[in-house]
Write a protein that holds these residues in place. Structure first.
Motif, short mmCIF file in Angstrom:
data_model
loop_
_atom_site.label_atom_id
_atom_site.label_comp_id
_atom_site.label_asym_id
_atom_site.label_seq_id
_atom_site.Cartn_x
_atom_site.Cartn_y
_atom_site.Cartn_z
N SER A 229 0.75 -1.23 0.01
CA SER A 229 -0.09 0.00 0.07
C SER A 229 0.86 1.30 0.10
O SER A 229 0.30 2.26 -0.41
CB SER A 229 -0.89 0.08 1.28
N GLY A 230 2.16 1.18 0.43
CA GLY A 230 2.89 2.34 0.42
C GLY A 230 3.49 2.42 -1.17
O GLY A 230 4.91 2.53 -1.44
N ILE A 253 -4.08 6.29 1.63
CA ILE A 253 -2.90 7.00 2.39
C ILE A 253 -1.61 6.54 1.75
O ILE A 253 -0.64 7.41 1.60
CB ILE A 253 -3.05 6.69 3.70
N GLY A 254 -1.43 5.17 1.32
CA GLY A 254 -0.55 4.76 0.83
C GLY A 254 0.04 5.59 -0.42
O GLY A 254 1.11 6.09 -0.69
N SER A 257 0.89 9.15 0.16
CA SER A 257 2.52 9.10 0.68
C SER A 257 3.66 9.16 -0.52
O SER A 257 4.43 9.55 -0.90
CB SER A 257 2.91 8.14 1.62
N ARG A 260 3.42 12.29 -2.20
CA ARG A 260 4.23 13.51 -1.48
C ARG A 260 5.54 13.36 -1.85
O ARG A 260 6.22 14.24 -2.12
CB ARG A 260 4.01 13.15 0.19
N GLU B 284 1.76 0.79 9.75
CA GLU B 284 2.15 1.37 8.60
C GLU B 284 1.73 2.67 8.42
O GLU B 284 2.72 3.63 7.64
CB GLU B 284 1.60 0.67 7.74
N MET B 285 0.84 3.30 8.78
CA MET B 285 0.51 4.67 8.40
C MET B 285 1.45 5.67 8.84
O MET B 285 1.70 6.76 8.62
CB MET B 285 -0.84 5.08 9.35
N ARG B 287 4.69 5.45 8.80
CA ARG B 287 5.41 5.43 8.01
C ARG B 287 5.29 6.42 6.64
O ARG B 287 6.08 7.04 6.11
CB ARG B 287 5.90 4.05 7.35
N LEU B 288 3.87 6.54 6.53
CA LEU B 288 3.55 7.09 5.32
C LEU B 288 3.09 8.40 5.40
O LEU B 288 3.00 9.23 4.53
CB LEU B 288 2.08 6.37 4.83
N ILE B 289 2.84 9.11 6.70
CA ILE B 289 2.46 10.13 6.64
C ILE B 289 3.73 11.20 6.84
O ILE B 289 4.76 10.77 6.85
CB ILE B 289 1.56 10.43 8.17
#
Lengths: 332, 332
Positions: A229-230, A253-254, A257, A260, B284-285, B287-289
């Motif tokens: 998902s990342g 959200i992945g 990122s 970003r 996991e979030m 890492r993504l934010i």
DNA sequence: AGGGCAAATGACAACGTTAACATTCGCAAT
DNA sequence: ATTGCGAATGTTAACGTTGTCATTTGCCCT
């Protein structure tokens, strides 16, 4: 202080062990447990003392066999971790536990064969009902459930030909709503990212049909590996795309990122976003991050609670559409 | 095509129903299921046909009663939703399901009385082992488990006096590591936010003891309501604080969003952060934010798998420290 | 022809409980 | 004194399997 007797096998005490200690028959002990008012107070307290002394806990297996009521329900989810389904399990179990039901949990891991297998494993424990996320992937699974002759709740979708009860929402319409929103926003190049399970595919269908009907060019669909998902990768494969619908918030959200890292992301109102992004599920995280995540809100816990109520209900409606809500925040 | 007979009661077919149809005794059907090689090929296929025709699924309750082996294990977690414990359940269930064990799931909701109750509900189903997050909150719960005479795994911590097996990590040392890191960074005013369950409290103790031992002023501790992770409020109550340890990543991300709304947050390397923030769990979030969340990494799935292996293991070590790892990212 | 043996199948009790009847006892009503 | 009755307790047969010990065959030896 207990003296270890030679034959002390360290196995749970039974009704008749208690009975022996209290000097009564086992049925009397059984009555003390189930209908204490039928037992003379003096006898009752003698039995209660014996139960306490031995640490008696009734054997529900034997109870279940004798009464043909197991007081358990089988729950089948694709996966319990990293997932919106945990809310559903929480909801149904909050509804069921106070009523004395045990929850037997099984995971299909999005695998049809494993789903069939877990279904028959569940059934072999004779649950009084089955609650599952989605619908059986195979005809074999459906047949198993129908033959079982117990209430079955399918959730998280509205199957065309349900086996029994349904608590879900219209995944196709969710896709429609997102596509319509993007088009109204003036987005030109849409994409869908997510898994290829039946529910995600329905979302895709609604999204795709609507985008094309409203004159956008054919959206792209990117099937993501369930763990990836990342996905910076996702972005690389979607050049020129200006609006993305992710099949769930974790994917969204992945992807965010990835945006970003690629320098495509600025905080602020949706209009400024070079790539609009909408997820599904309304994870709390989505509200907290910046930019906050737009999403299709679905109440997973309510789905679980509703499913639980449906399998317990004698009459009434068997199909409940819990709906969804398009929540627009900063990301899209 | 099946003709409905008058006495068709729509209940699951039994061994003897199959036997009758195949013209053999029930024990022969049982053997076809369990030791097919003992049955003559011709008989066997006749029985198999009958099983298929009736859709026979063995009744595991009866099996369990007869063999005194339920092939089920009880799992008790505080909550399954929004939570790091889902990974643990996933891990243990992945380990156990292939071996034919059913997982009976119960939630204590961080309530001691409910925990005791669920423990005895679980025990009444005669699981072959119990895996729980944490340790029994009451002496009564511990006694229940000890008397049950089955393997018990306590997880997510290293209790001083374990009942049996342990798969966890040292929560106190996690607090120590974070405090040490903050002090080395030159932070002056520390705070701890999170729940007040036993594990969070251990983290707090390590954090507090170490901060003070290293000469910082006494850290503040803010106990958060379990649902209030979007805690802008937390910020308001922590004026002047320049380093925060959150008992889990969800709280940390909630706090981060509070910081952002208050304008305290800039992206970039840790040194520029006006308020350093470290969580626990490595969602996991995190890492993504942006900024990415520093955290104490704990492998919840490994805890589950390890617990499962421990309760199955005949000999070997009974206490496994899975450790943790301080992962510094942008937030602190 | 008789004994021995293995392969195939079955009868029966047990697992821990409950449902459905039985029994015992004391006491009120006749 | 008998009957009747309710309160308290007990007996027995299920529930659907499995473990343990038969029993029935057929066939190979000698």
């Amino acid at each position: 202080m207990s003296v270890a007797s030679p034959e002390e096998t360290r196995s749970a005490p039974t009704l008749s062990a208690v009975a022996k200690l209290a000097g009564v028959s086992s049925i009397t002990v059984s009555r003390v447990v189930r209908m204490p008012e039928l037992v003379a107070p003096e006898t009752r307290s003698r039995v209660e003392a014996a139960m306490r002394e031995l640490g008696y806990v009734p054997n529900q297996l034997a109870v279940a066999l004798a009464r043909a009521r197991t007081r358990s329900i089988g729950v089948l989810v694709p996966t319990i971790a990293n997932s919106i389904f945990a809310d559903t399990v929480q909801g149904l179990s909050d509804e069921l536990e106070p009523l004395g039901y045990a929850v037997i949990l099984a995971q299909s891991r999005y695998d049809a064969a494993r789903e069939d297998h877990m279904l028959s494993v569940l059934l072999s424990r004779r649950p009084e009902a089955i609650i599952m996320v989605g619908s059986p992937a195979t005809e074999e699974g459906a047949r198993l459930l129908r033959r079982a002759g117990i209430p079955v709740a399918e959730t998280w979708d509205l199957p065309a030909t349900p086996i029994d009860a349904v608590a879900g929402f219209n995944n196709y319409e969710a896709g429609v709503a997102v596509a319509r929103h993007f088009i109204e926003q003036g987005r030109k190049s849409l994409a869908f990212i997510g898994g290829d399970d039946p529910r995600a595919t329905r979302r895709w269908n609604g999204f795709n049909d609507t985008a094309q009907a409203l004159g956008a060019k054919a959206p792209r669909r990117l099937v993501l590996d369930r763990n990836a998902s990342g996905s910076v990768a996702a972005l690389a494969e979607l050049p020129g795309v200006d609006a993305v619908f992710a099949a769930n918030d974790a994917h969204a959200i992945g992807f965010m990122s990835g945006l970003r890292k690629a320098g495509f992301l600025r905080n602020g109102p949706a209009a400024e976003q070079p790539v609009a992004l909408i997820g599904l599920g309304d994870l709390e995280m989505g509200r907290l991050i910046a930019p906050s995540l737009s999403t299709i809100r679905v109440n997973g816990e309510a789905i679980g609670r509703t499913a639980a109520r449906l399998i317990l209900a004698r009459g009434g409606p068997r199909h409940i559409d819990l709906g969804f809500e398009l929540v627009i925040r900063d990301s899209g």
